[in-house]
Design an enzyme around this catalytic site. Structure first.
Site, PDB file in Angstrom:
ATOM      1  N   GLY A  24       0.939  -1.222   0.032  1.00 47.28           N
ATOM      2  CA  GLY A  24       0.002  -0.107  -0.136  1.00 47.28           C
ATOM      3  C   GLY A  24       0.701   1.105  -0.029  1.00 47.28           C
ATOM      4  O   GLY A  24       1.725   1.370   0.696  1.00 47.28           O
ATOM      5  N   GLY A  56       1.234  -1.346  10.101  1.00 46.74           N
ATOM      6  CA  GLY A  56       0.942   0.187  10.297  1.00 46.74           C
ATOM      7  C   GLY A  56       1.219   0.870   8.966  1.00 46.74           C
ATOM      8  O   GLY A  56       1.582   2.270   8.888  1.00 46.74           O
ATOM      9  N   CYS A  60      -8.201   1.537   5.966  1.00 45.19           N
ATOM     10  CA  CYS A  60      -7.335   2.454   6.986  1.00 45.19           C
ATOM     11  C   CYS A  60      -8.083   3.462   7.383  1.00 45.19           C
ATOM     12  O   CYS A  60      -9.371   3.868   6.984  1.00 45.19           O
ATOM     13  CB  CYS A  60      -6.175   2.973   6.269  1.00 45.19           C
ATOM     14  N   LYS A 100     -10.478  -2.896  -2.694  1.00 45.38           N
ATOM     15  CA  LYS A 100     -10.288  -3.871  -1.680  1.00 45.38           C
ATOM     16  C   LYS A 100     -10.964  -3.566  -0.398  1.00 45.38           C
ATOM     17  O   LYS A 100     -10.785  -2.713   0.151  1.00 45.38           O
ATOM     18  CB  LYS A 100      -8.877  -3.909  -1.544  1.00 45.38           C
ATOM     19  N   ASN A 111      -9.660  -8.224   2.296  1.00 42.82           N
ATOM     20  CA  ASN A 111      -8.683  -7.663   3.461  1.00 42.82           C
ATOM     21  C   ASN A 111      -8.599  -8.438   4.771  1.00 42.82           C
ATOM     22  O   ASN A 111      -9.370  -9.282   4.932  1.00 42.82           O
ATOM     23  CB  ASN A 111      -8.666  -6.040   3.723  1.00 42.82           C
ATOM     24  N   GLY A 136      -4.502 -15.670   6.237  1.00 42.68           N
ATOM     25  CA  GLY A 136      -4.001 -17.162   6.345  1.00 42.68           C
ATOM     26  C   GLY A 136      -5.252 -17.891   6.448  1.00 42.68           C
ATOM     27  O   GLY A 136      -6.510 -17.493   6.243  1.00 42.68           O
ATOM     28  N   GLY A 189      -7.326 -14.346   0.709  1.00 37.08           N
ATOM     29  CA  GLY A 189      -7.863 -14.743   1.946  1.00 37.08           C
ATOM     30  C   GLY A 189      -7.678 -16.221   2.013  1.00 37.08           C
ATOM     31  O   GLY A 189      -8.306 -16.976   2.051  1.00 37.08           O
ATOM     32  N   GLY A 190      -6.374 -16.633   2.859  1.00 35.36           N
ATOM     33  CA  GLY A 190      -5.890 -17.927   3.124  1.00 35.36           C
ATOM     34  C   GLY A 190      -5.691 -18.783   1.934  1.00 35.36           C
ATOM     35  O   GLY A 190      -5.823 -19.923   2.221  1.00 35.36           O
TER      36      GLY A 190
HETATM   37  C1  SIN Z   1      -0.454  -2.780   7.300  1.00 39.23           C
HETATM   38  O1  SIN Z   1       0.191  -2.190   6.768  1.00 39.23           O
HETATM   39  O2  SIN Z   1      -0.808  -2.618   8.663  1.00 39.23           O
HETATM   40  C2  SIN Z   1      -1.631  -3.638   6.589  1.00 39.23           C
HETATM   41  C3  SIN Z   1      -2.307  -2.775   5.489  1.00 39.23           C
HETATM   42  C4  SIN Z   1      -3.639  -3.525   5.293  1.00 39.23           C
HETATM   43  O3  SIN Z   1      -3.963  -4.669   5.637  1.00 39.23           O
HETATM   44  O4  SIN Z   1      -4.525  -2.937   4.494  1.00 39.23           O
END
Ligand code: SIN
Length: 300
Positions: A46, A72, A130, A165, A192, A214, A240-241
């Protein structure tokens, strides 16, 4: 011999397998093991307008049948990605999907506007998971109206196809996907990570909070893909997994046009090439010449 080619947003990808955003670094970390042109398309970590430090360690936590992460949103920023990392994909003639985010609506718009169209850019994948700092930190992707409004503005800003997403942490993911599509989204990535936590038994301390990925996530993701792909007219990308080619086939049967592999690579860095080999072998064994033969084959 089966062909794994797949059409996505007017481009033909050599296969339907991508990495999930953030799970192959910037490409150069995996390229010595297997060339990035193995992928149908590479999905970037990202990216934001400015570089972002992310969270202090620990950032990942192994948890039973899954993994929690709390990176993060660390990233080098769009400018550095295109200056320092994109040349590898150009050299390898590998299509990319640019995953991006902002902490405000305006940051999303500025990000999208700053990305120049390029024949190798398949789409922009908008990360709607986010916190929106101007709206009290609520997650951008949790309510349909907010999703509609941000995607509409992004679509007005860029000629590049836009994929939304989505977070699974919502009451009705079909409603959110439909809002994204009515705003103009060209595709939907599902799903996600799901927010989760781990507790230290000795101290009772909340030892980790982060996004769960996972195998534990797979049934939730499969249902989301099956439900959404029946409800919207745009391609769905499943994530996803997905650990092996059988999982990949299940997602394609559920209605995904392409798939993304994330956590599996942390367990086995060769998971993606193995999934591709398994997919081709499955097609040959079953006398299938094109992936479209699997498309949406799931039934009740
Ligand atoms: C992250 O960088 O903390 C994860 C980002 C996401 O899951 O979209």
């Amino acid at each position: 011999m089966a062909t794994l080619f797949v059409d996505l947003f007017g481009k033909t990808l050599r296969n339907p397998v991508m990495n999930a955003s953030g799970t192959l670094g910037y490409g150069r970390e995996i390229d010595p093991l297997w060339s990035v042109d193995t992928l149908g398309a590479y999905v970037t970590k990202g990216l934001s307008l400015k570089p972002h430090h992310g969270n202090p360690p620990p950032r990942v936590w192994e948890e039973g049948r899954g993994m929690l992460n709390s990176i993060g949103l660390q990233n080098v920023g769009l400018k550095r990605f295109f200056a320092e990392h994109f040349p590898l994909f150009r050299k390898r003639n590998t299509p990319i999907v640019v995953n991006f985010f902002g902490f405000t609506d305006e940051e999303y718009i500025e990000c999208a506007a700053s990305i120049e169209p390029d024949p190798l850019i398949v789409a922009l994948e908008i990360n709607l998971s986010c916190p929106n700092v101007t709206k009290g930190g609520i997650c951008m992707g949790k309510e349909a109206r907010g999703v509609f409004s941000i995607i509409k503005r992004v679509k007005e800003t860029t000629p590049i196809p836009v994929i939304a997403k989505l977070t699974p942490e919502v009451a009705d993911i079909v409603e959110i996907a439909q809002a994204a599509v009515s705003a103009g989204a060209d595709g939907i990535t599902l799903i996600n990570t799901m927010p989760g936590a781990a507790i230290d038994l000795g101290t009772g301390r909340m030892a980790f909070r982060g996004g769960l990925s996972g195998p534990a996530l797979k049934p939730i993701a499969l249902k989301a893909v099956a439900d959404v792909s029946r409800a919207v007219p745009v391609p769905v990308i499943g994530a996803g997994g997905i650990m092996d080619h059988e999982d990949a086939i299940r997602f394609l049967m559920a209605g995904a046009r392409a798939i993304q592999v994330g956590t599996a690579t942390f367990i086995d860095p060769f998971a993606i090439p193995k999934i591709l080999a398994g997919l081709a072998a499955f097609m040959d064994e079953h006398g299938l010449s094109r992936l479209s033969a699997l498309a949406g084959a799931t039934h009740d």
